[in-house]
Design an enzyme around this catalytic site. Structure first.
Site, PDB file in Angstrom:
ATOM      1  N   ASN A  16       0.798  -1.220   0.000  1.00 17.67           N
ATOM      2  CA  ASN A  16       0.000   0.000   0.000  1.00 17.67           C
ATOM      3  C   ASN A  16       0.833   1.274   0.000  1.00 17.67           C
ATOM      4  O   ASN A  16       0.293   2.350  -0.258  1.00 17.67           O
ATOM      5  CB  ASN A  16      -0.935   0.009   1.217  1.00 17.67           C
ATOM      6  CG  ASN A  16      -0.173  -0.156   2.522  1.00 17.67           C
ATOM      7  OD1 ASN A  16       0.513  -1.153   2.723  1.00 17.67           O
ATOM      8  ND2 ASN A  16      -0.284   0.812   3.417  1.00 17.67           N
TER       9      ASN A  16
ATOM     10  N   CYS B 161      -3.359   4.810   7.821  1.00 17.26           N
ATOM     11  CA  CYS B 161      -3.503   4.432   9.231  1.00 17.26           C
ATOM     12  C   CYS B 161      -2.382   4.980  10.097  1.00 17.26           C
ATOM     13  O   CYS B 161      -2.475   5.008  11.318  1.00 17.26           O
ATOM     14  CB  CYS B 161      -3.555   2.913   9.365  1.00 17.26           C
ATOM     15  SG  CYS B 161      -4.947   2.163   8.505  1.00 17.26           S
TER      16      CYS B 161
END
Length: 381
Positions: free
Chosen positions: A151, A327
């Site tokens: 990611n 995150c």
């Protein structure tokens, strides 16, 4: 001044066709899929229809699909559920140093429960070696977890090779495919995978819903209790609108996969050509694998311009980019992915992730390259 959104790896805008589906159900359907009256049956039909659609496009049986609240829950359910189901066979798990924190933090929790965790290294492009996976196997290894595509840098891992190693030895294999869906072809029946995690909001679907593929016969202990939803694997009232929206997003992503990839490659090429022209090849470095990569993720280091300062300046120009995973992007810590790649300090401290998707244009990428040049000139003085 129009804003330019280049953080699609964090979350994507909802596709208009998906929004229509969601709106219709939110305003017309309100039954509980576990109820037996006509409203409940109508709700059940929506959930089953969404499940059938997703299974059809991803190449699995409908009963192999579990709806969750997103990629994080899917990763947690796979790791914790598989570990609990195989505890009598062993307590050794293999993963990599570049996984999403939904996997890494779950492994830390399993370690607290007495499991042994092996974190495999990656090369300078972020790719793990299948031979390293094989070398790490033990008699008590019960689970391997390796992401499909990273990611932060977009590196694609050798999933089929690793999965074949796991299958030969009867070891369960989990893959986090959150970033891969819609960019890489996925036919679950043909992949040597036992569990695969997905989420809707990376493919222009709604936030708050994901899914976990569980191969028929693969053991899985539920982590959420209360009802018999999802064949007893995940209790909780299903979200009709989110499930239907997710199904529509999967349909659009899979049917338009080649066009999405081609568009992403064009945007990437435009951005790199602009940087070559304006910054010069010596003024930046691309982080990731040059052959095995997601075209929609471009991680670039600009030596001499710190990540936080660069992001702030881009934001002032109304350009949304990121330092890494959504995150952890609020953290000042250097990306664990880039650290695992053992990049030089000047690249570690100046990395920016540009991720493209629905709505982005080549003109935008040219504009971003121009603004990067302006910012760098100012910062490098």
């Amino acid at each position: 001044m129009k804003s330019i959104y280049l953080d699609h790896a964090a979350s994507t805008p909802v596709h208009p066709e998906v929004a229509k589906v969601i709106y219709h159900i939110l305003t017309e359907e309100y039954g509980n899929a576990s109820s037996v009256h006509h409203s409940g049956r109508a709700a059940k039909k929506i959930i089953n229809g969404a499940r059938d659609t997703i299974a059809g496009f991803l190449g699995c049986a409908p009963d192999e699909w579990v709806f969750t609240s997103g990629g994080t829950e899917s990763d947690n359910l796979a790791l914790l559920g598989a570990a609990a189901a195989t505890v009598q066979k062993g307590k050794h798990i293999i993963t990599t140093a570049v996984e999403h924190h939904a996997v890494l933090h779950t492994c830390e929790e399993l370690k607290r429960q007495g499991y042994s965790i092996t974190y495999l290294p990656v090369d300078s492009t972020g790719r793990v070696s299948a031979s390293d996976v094989e070398a790490a196997l033990r008699e008590d290894t019960v689970l391997i977890s390796v992401m499909f595509a990273n990611n932060e840098v977009g590196t694609v891992q050798p999933i089929e090779e690793i999965g074949s190693l796991a299958a030969e030895r009867g070891i369960l294999f989990h893959v986090d495919a959150v970033q891969a869906l819609g960019m890489l072809p996925i036919a679950l029946r043909e992949l040597p995978v036992d569990y695969m995690s997905f989420t809707a909001h990376k493919i222009n679907g709604p936030q708050g819903i994901g899914g976990l593929y569980v191969r028929r016969g693969a053991p899985l202990h539920p982590r959420q209790h209360g009802g018999l939803q999802e064949r007893g694997r995940r209790a909780g009232t299903e979200s009709l609108a989110s499930a239907a929206g997710f199904a529509k997003a999967v349909e659009l992503a899979v049917q338009g996969l080649e066009q999405r990839r081609e568009h992403a490659l064009q945007l990437r090429g435009t951005m790199l050509a602009g940087l070559d022209q304006r910054v010069g090849q010596a003024g930046y470095a691309v982080n990731g694998n040059p052959q095995h990569f997601l075209p929609g993720i471009l991680n670039v280091s600009f030596p001499g311009a710190g990540t936080d300062v660069m992001l702030m300046n881009l934001d002032m120009e109304r350009i949304a980019a990121a330092s890494g995973s959504a995150c952890t992007s609020g953290s000042l810590e250097i990306s664990h992915v880039l650290q695992a790649m053992k990049l030089p300090a000047e690249l570690l401290q100046s990395a920016i992730r540009f991720s493209t998707g629905l709505g982005n244009t080549k003109e935008e990428m040219e504009y971003v390259a121009q603004k990067v040049e302006t910012i760098l000139k100012r910062l490098r003085k």
